[in-house]
Design a protein around this motif. Structure first.
Motif: not given
Length: 110
Positions: A2-7, A9, A30, A52-53, A55, A72
């Motif tokens: 599934k596509q994950r977008h980082a919360k 930046q 990612p 999950q992302p 960092y 994340e």
């Protein structure tokens, strides 16, 4: 997958929800992308999901400056407005934080 977008930046100042440290994000994966040894060093009851992302932070606590790798789910935005004192901040970011956010340096390719 599934596509994950980082919360969060790159350049954002964050803090850990459970441990007393904060830092500025300088890279994002990612999903989990560290070693099995590192993964297994996390107590099982505290291990986050790999999906999950994660960092990379120029991190600091009251005593030290270091590089941290954090999921994340364990981060929240740091609203203190205080600058991050890590010695490598100037290597990655332009001088001066703007309300808890650093501007990444532009890298010129030759």
């Amino acid at each position: 997958m599934k596509q994950r977008h980082a919360k969060f930046q790159i350049g954002q100042v964050v803090r850990h929800q459970m441990f007393p440290f904060r830092g500025v994000i300088f890279d994002v994966d990612p999903e989990y992308s560290n070693t099995e040894e590192w993964w297994n060093s996390i107590p099982e009851n505290l291990r986050p999901s790999r999906d999950q992302p994660f960092y990379h932070l120029l991190a600091e606590n009251d005593e030290n400056e270091y590089i941290a790798y954090v999921s994340e789910q364990n981060l929240v935005s740091d609203e203190s407005g205080l600058p991050v004192r890590h010695a490598k901040v100037d290597a990655f970011f332009d001088p001066g934080a703007d309300a808890g956010h650093y501007k990444p340096k532009i890298v010129h390719q030759h």
